[in-house]
Scaffold this motif. Structure first.
Motif, PDB file in Angstrom:
ATOM      1  N   PRO A 231     -30.772 -13.561  -8.190  1.00  0.00           N
ATOM      2  CA  PRO A 231     -30.182 -13.065  -6.933  1.00  0.00           C
ATOM      3  C   PRO A 231     -29.232 -11.899  -7.130  1.00  0.00           C
ATOM      4  O   PRO A 231     -29.175 -10.992  -6.288  1.00  0.00           O
ATOM      5  CB  PRO A 231     -29.464 -14.302  -6.384  1.00  0.00           C
ATOM      6  N   THR A 232     -28.464 -11.901  -8.231  1.00  0.00           N
ATOM      7  CA  THR A 232     -27.502 -10.824  -8.445  1.00  0.00           C
ATOM      8  C   THR A 232     -28.192  -9.467  -8.539  1.00  0.00           C
ATOM      9  O   THR A 232     -27.655  -8.459  -8.073  1.00  0.00           O
ATOM     10  CB  THR A 232     -26.696 -11.080  -9.731  1.00  0.00           C
ATOM     11  N   LEU A 233     -29.400  -9.434  -9.117  1.00  0.00           N
ATOM     12  CA  LEU A 233     -30.141  -8.180  -9.296  1.00  0.00           C
ATOM     13  C   LEU A 233     -31.237  -8.002  -8.256  1.00  0.00           C
ATOM     14  O   LEU A 233     -31.982  -7.019  -8.324  1.00  0.00           O
ATOM     15  CB  LEU A 233     -30.767  -8.152 -10.710  1.00  0.00           C
ATOM     16  N   ASP A 234     -31.351  -8.945  -7.324  1.00  0.00           N
ATOM     17  CA  ASP A 234     -32.383  -8.895  -6.290  1.00  0.00           C
ATOM     18  C   ASP A 234     -33.778  -8.851  -6.912  1.00  0.00           C
ATOM     19  O   ASP A 234     -34.649  -8.060  -6.517  1.00  0.00           O
ATOM     20  CB  ASP A 234     -32.170  -7.680  -5.384  1.00  0.00           C
ATOM     21  N   VAL A 235     -33.993  -9.710  -7.900  1.00  0.00           N
ATOM     22  CA  VAL A 235     -35.271  -9.773  -8.599  1.00  0.00           C
ATOM     23  C   VAL A 235     -36.003 -11.029  -8.171  1.00  0.00           C
ATOM     24  O   VAL A 235     -35.448 -12.142  -8.217  1.00  0.00           O
ATOM     25  CB  VAL A 235     -35.063  -9.760 -10.129  1.00  0.00           C
ATOM     26  N   VAL A 236     -37.270 -10.866  -7.752  1.00  0.00           N
ATOM     27  CA  VAL A 236     -38.182 -11.973  -7.470  1.00  0.00           C
ATOM     28  C   VAL A 236     -39.521 -11.582  -8.087  1.00  0.00           C
ATOM     29  O   VAL A 236     -40.192 -10.656  -7.607  1.00  0.00           O
ATOM     30  CB  VAL A 236     -38.338 -12.228  -5.970  1.00  0.00           C
ATOM     31  N   VAL A 237     -39.926 -12.270  -9.150  1.00  0.00           N
ATOM     32  CA  VAL A 237     -41.106 -11.846  -9.901  1.00  0.00           C
ATOM     33  C   VAL A 237     -41.855 -13.076 -10.400  1.00  0.00           C
ATOM     34  O   VAL A 237     -41.242 -14.083 -10.785  1.00  0.00           O
ATOM     35  CB  VAL A 237     -40.673 -10.936 -11.080  1.00  0.00           C
ATOM     36  N   PRO A 238     -43.188 -13.032 -10.418  1.00  0.00           N
ATOM     37  CA  PRO A 238     -43.965 -14.176 -10.919  1.00  0.00           C
ATOM     38  C   PRO A 238     -43.828 -14.329 -12.432  1.00  0.00           C
ATOM     39  O   PRO A 238     -43.620 -13.353 -13.157  1.00  0.00           O
ATOM     40  CB  PRO A 238     -45.409 -13.836 -10.538  1.00  0.00           C
ATOM     41  N   ILE A 239     -43.964 -15.573 -12.892  1.00  0.00           N
ATOM     42  CA  ILE A 239     -43.976 -15.880 -14.319  1.00  0.00           C
ATOM     43  C   ILE A 239     -45.392 -16.323 -14.680  1.00  0.00           C
ATOM     44  O   ILE A 239     -45.950 -17.233 -14.054  1.00  0.00           O
ATOM     45  CB  ILE A 239     -42.971 -16.987 -14.667  1.00  0.00           C
ATOM     46  N   ALA A 240     -45.982 -15.621 -15.679  1.00  0.00           N
ATOM     47  CA  ALA A 240     -47.334 -15.948 -16.125  1.00  0.00           C
ATOM     48  C   ALA A 240     -47.285 -16.441 -17.570  1.00  0.00           C
ATOM     49  O   ALA A 240     -46.329 -16.183 -18.307  1.00  0.00           O
ATOM     50  CB  ALA A 240     -48.248 -14.736 -16.005  1.00  0.00           C
ATOM     51  N   GLU A 241     -48.315 -17.145 -17.951  1.00  0.00           N
ATOM     52  CA  GLU A 241     -48.396 -17.660 -19.320  1.00  0.00           C
ATOM     53  C   GLU A 241     -48.784 -16.534 -20.280  1.00  0.00           C
ATOM     54  O   GLU A 241     -49.708 -15.762 -20.038  1.00  0.00           O
ATOM     55  CB  GLU A 241     -49.434 -18.777 -19.395  1.00  0.00           C
ATOM     56  N   GLY A 242     -48.018 -16.445 -21.406  1.00  0.00           N
ATOM     57  CA  GLY A 242     -48.304 -15.436 -22.425  1.00  0.00           C
ATOM     58  C   GLY A 242     -47.527 -14.150 -22.187  1.00  0.00           C
ATOM     59  O   GLY A 242     -46.952 -13.912 -21.105  1.00  0.00           O
ATOM     60  N   THR A 243     -47.523 -13.313 -23.230  1.00  0.00           N
ATOM     61  CA  THR A 243     -46.799 -12.034 -23.154  1.00  0.00           C
ATOM     62  C   THR A 243     -47.740 -10.851 -23.385  1.00  0.00           C
ATOM     63  O   THR A 243     -47.342  -9.813 -23.918  1.00  0.00           O
ATOM     64  CB  THR A 243     -45.670 -12.001 -24.199  1.00  0.00           C
ATOM     65  N   SER A 244     -48.978 -10.995 -22.999  1.00  0.00           N
ATOM     66  CA  SER A 244     -49.941  -9.896 -23.147  1.00  0.00           C
ATOM     67  C   SER A 244     -49.531  -8.722 -22.258  1.00  0.00           C
ATOM     68  O   SER A 244     -49.216  -8.901 -21.068  1.00  0.00           O
ATOM     69  CB  SER A 244     -51.343 -10.374 -22.775  1.00  0.00           C
ATOM     70  N   LYS A 245     -49.560  -7.507 -22.825  1.00  0.00           N
ATOM     71  CA  LYS A 245     -49.187  -6.326 -22.041  1.00  0.00           C
ATOM     72  C   LYS A 245     -50.191  -6.083 -20.916  1.00  0.00           C
ATOM     73  O   LYS A 245     -49.809  -5.849 -19.772  1.00  0.00           O
ATOM     74  CB  LYS A 245     -49.102  -5.099 -22.953  1.00  0.00           C
ATOM     75  N   SER A 246     -51.460  -6.115 -21.252  1.00  0.00           N
ATOM     76  CA  SER A 246     -52.465  -5.753 -20.258  1.00  0.00           C
ATOM     77  C   SER A 246     -52.651  -6.839 -19.192  1.00  0.00           C
ATOM     78  O   SER A 246     -52.874  -6.535 -18.021  1.00  0.00           O
ATOM     79  CB  SER A 246     -53.805  -5.476 -20.949  1.00  0.00           C
ATOM     80  N   LYS A 247     -52.535  -8.114 -19.586  1.00  0.00           N
ATOM     81  CA  LYS A 247     -52.795  -9.206 -18.646  1.00  0.00           C
ATOM     82  C   LYS A 247     -51.559  -9.667 -17.886  1.00  0.00           C
ATOM     83  O   LYS A 247     -51.685 -10.253 -16.809  1.00  0.00           O
ATOM     84  CB  LYS A 247     -53.407 -10.403 -19.388  1.00  0.00           C
ATOM     85  N   VAL A 248     -50.363  -9.431 -18.466  1.00  0.00           N
ATOM     86  CA  VAL A 248     -49.156  -9.986 -17.855  1.00  0.00           C
ATOM     87  C   VAL A 248     -48.104  -8.913 -17.596  1.00  0.00           C
ATOM     88  O   VAL A 248     -47.768  -8.604 -16.447  1.00  0.00           O
ATOM     89  CB  VAL A 248     -48.573 -11.114 -18.734  1.00  0.00           C
ATOM     90  N   LEU A 249     -47.557  -8.359 -18.672  1.00  0.00           N
ATOM     91  CA  LEU A 249     -46.383  -7.496 -18.550  1.00  0.00           C
ATOM     92  C   LEU A 249     -46.678  -6.215 -17.765  1.00  0.00           C
ATOM     93  O   LEU A 249     -45.873  -5.804 -16.913  1.00  0.00           O
ATOM     94  CB  LEU A 249     -45.846  -7.156 -19.944  1.00  0.00           C
ATOM     95  N   ASP A 250     -47.824  -5.557 -18.033  1.00  0.00           N
ATOM     96  CA  ASP A 250     -48.136  -4.302 -17.331  1.00  0.00           C
ATOM     97  C   ASP A 250     -48.506  -4.525 -15.873  1.00  0.00           C
ATOM     98  O   ASP A 250     -48.610  -3.555 -15.104  1.00  0.00           O
ATOM     99  CB  ASP A 250     -49.281  -3.572 -18.043  1.00  0.00           C
ATOM    100  N   LYS A 251     -48.693  -5.768 -15.478  1.00  0.00           N
ATOM    101  CA  LYS A 251     -48.956  -6.074 -14.069  1.00  0.00           C
ATOM    102  C   LYS A 251     -47.682  -6.394 -13.302  1.00  0.00           C
ATOM    103  O   LYS A 251     -47.740  -6.850 -12.158  1.00  0.00           O
ATOM    104  CB  LYS A 251     -49.925  -7.254 -13.965  1.00  0.00           C
ATOM    105  N   GLY A 252     -46.526  -6.157 -13.941  1.00  0.00           N
ATOM    106  CA  GLY A 252     -45.253  -6.355 -13.266  1.00  0.00           C
ATOM    107  C   GLY A 252     -44.732  -7.768 -13.324  1.00  0.00           C
ATOM    108  O   GLY A 252     -43.701  -8.077 -12.719  1.00  0.00           O
ATOM    109  N   MET A 253     -45.418  -8.676 -14.057  1.00  0.00           N
ATOM    110  CA  MET A 253     -44.984 -10.058 -14.147  1.00  0.00           C
ATOM    111  C   MET A 253     -44.134 -10.279 -15.391  1.00  0.00           C
ATOM    112  O   MET A 253     -44.085  -9.437 -16.287  1.00  0.00           O
ATOM    113  CB  MET A 253     -46.192 -10.995 -14.162  1.00  0.00           C
ATOM    114  N   VAL A 254     -43.474 -11.411 -15.430  1.00  0.00           N
ATOM    115  CA  VAL A 254     -42.701 -11.844 -16.589  1.00  0.00           C
ATOM    116  C   VAL A 254     -43.559 -12.825 -17.375  1.00  0.00           C
ATOM    117  O   VAL A 254     -44.218 -13.707 -16.793  1.00  0.00           O
ATOM    118  CB  VAL A 254     -41.375 -12.496 -16.144  1.00  0.00           C
ATOM    119  N   GLY A 255     -43.566 -12.660 -18.721  1.00  0.00           N
ATOM    120  CA  GLY A 255     -44.416 -13.504 -19.558  1.00  0.00           C
ATOM    121  C   GLY A 255     -43.632 -14.594 -20.273  1.00  0.00           C
ATOM    122  O   GLY A 255     -42.507 -14.380 -20.731  1.00  0.00           O
ATOM    123  N   HIS A 256     -44.263 -15.769 -20.342  1.00  0.00           N
ATOM    124  CA  HIS A 256     -43.666 -16.913 -21.042  1.00  0.00           C
ATOM    125  C   HIS A 256     -44.184 -16.949 -22.471  1.00  0.00           C
ATOM    126  O   HIS A 256     -45.386 -16.847 -22.726  1.00  0.00           O
ATOM    127  CB  HIS A 256     -44.023 -18.220 -20.324  1.00  0.00           C
TER     128      HIS A 256
END
Length: 380
Positions: A231-256
């Motif tokens: 809330p302090t940074l006004d961030v609302v973002v999905p969390i996806a499994e894994g930290t793949s750049k192409s499948k997770v991070l580059d799609k704007g999601m946070v990776g587990h």
């Protein structure tokens, strides 16, 4: 010859009749030469006051001086066709105007320069209306011959140095345009696209939770399973499994950091460290400002059944990307001394580089079922 010639035969005949016959003069057939001496035209019987043609006497009779009378100054020559030798010749029409002597303009160097510009044009060419200018105009208006056209074409053709400079300039311009487009793509378009994909994934998650299509468990790489709120940074973002750049991070999601990625715990685990990774710049940049978090700021993980509320405790501004101990169940450097339910946020630092890592830690303070509504951190 006209009657202006001041010659006479004798005093009596000349006075009485006023007639004069030029053919009786011994020099009548020869043209007058002003350079000849007066003795050339002398004749026997002349009176003492006689003077050569071209001179006038102050007496009452042309060409006669009375005895004792002072001789007057010579009279100016009459301006007629007989005295053309006394005039300056007109310049021939085929001689350029620059060849005709022009008196120096008074007033110093500036005035002379101005006069020269008026005679020869601004840049030294022939002035308009002069013979030379008319000749240049006629030459420019006539059609060119084939040889002249080829010469002008060769003169207009750029040399090798000019061609090389043009090619180098075009290469630099093209490179600059490509770099500008790349920077625009990285800093603007990737964020636009990532925000759209992340927003669509979060909306899909909430719809699936409402319809009961998903249930907690093991998730496939790239599959979204939770939503992160800061809330302090006004961030609302999905969390996806894994930290793949192409499948997770580059799609704007946070990776587990799940299976194969250091295998950190899930939020519902009784003890452990829930590790997350996200971009700091470009591709949605969800973790760009996590360095601004202060101890006590809430970090909320929303799943299908539960809200997990963490409080930020500490940060590690710079560390090596190889320092995986920050994701241990009891992370080193976090200040935690024993097992617990922790969260770790990791991102790159400094901005626009990936040389080091920035770490933020938090401790779980509340686990709230969705059936009881949102926690106070999201309501306020």
């Amino acid at each position: 010859m006209t009657a202006l010639r001041p010659e006479r035969e004798s005093g009596a005949e000349w006075y009485g009749t006023g007639a004069y016959d030029a053919s009786q003069e011994p020099y009548a057939s020869a043209p007058y030469d002003p350079r000849a001496s007066a003795a050339q035209y002398a004749s026997p019987g002349r009176t003492p006051g006689y003077q050569p043609p071209g001179y006038a006497s102050p007496g009452p009779f042309p060409g006669y001086d009375s005895p004792g009378a002072p001789a007057g100054p010579p009279a100016p020559a009459p301006a007629d066709d007989e005295t053309m030798a006394l005039r300056l010749p007109e310049p021939p029409s085929d001689v350029p105007s620059a060849a005709v002597a022009t008196p120096a303009a008074p007033g110093g160097r500036a005035a002379r320069r101005k006069a020269a510009k008026g005679r020869h044009g601004r840049h030294g060419g022939a002035a308009a209306g002069t013979p030379r200018g008319r000749e240049e105009d006629a030459r420019s208006s006539r059609p060119l011959s084939r040889v002249e056209a080829r010469r002008q074409a060769r003169a207009r053709k750029p040399g090798p140095g000019v061609l090389i400079s043009r090619i180098v300039g075009e290469v630099f311009i093209t490179t600059g345009v490509v770099m500008l487009l790349f920077v625009t793509y990285q800093l603007w378009w990737t964020n636009v696209r990532a925000h759209a994909e992340a927003g669509n994934e979060a909306h899909q998650l909430q719809n699936d939770w409402a319809s009961g299509k998903r249930s907690p468990g093991v998730f496939e790489p790239g599959q979204g399973f939770a939503i992160l709120h800061i809330p302090t940074l006004d961030v609302v973002v999905p969390i996806a499994e894994g930290t793949s750049k192409s499948k997770v991070l580059d799609k704007g999601m946070v990776g587990h950091y799940g299976r194969g990625d250091l295998n950190t715990a899930m939020p519902d685990a009784r003890t452990g460290n829930f590790g997350l990774a996200g971009h700091r710049n470009t591709h949605g940049e969800p973790f760009r400002y996590i360095n601004r978090l202060k101890p006590g700021d809430p970090i909320v993980v929303e799943t299908q059944d539960t809200y997990f509320v963490y409080k930020m405790t500490s940060t590690l501004p710079v560390t090596s990307p190889a320092n995986t101990s920050v994701l241990d169940p009891v992370p080193k450097g976090s200040g935690f001394t024993g097992p617990g339910r922790y969260i770790t946020l990791t991102t790159c630092t400094p901005e626009f580089t990936s040389k080091y890592r920035l770490i933020v830690w938090g401790r779980m303070v509340e686990e709230r079922p969705r059936s009881k509504g949102k926690p106070d951190a999201l309501v306020s």
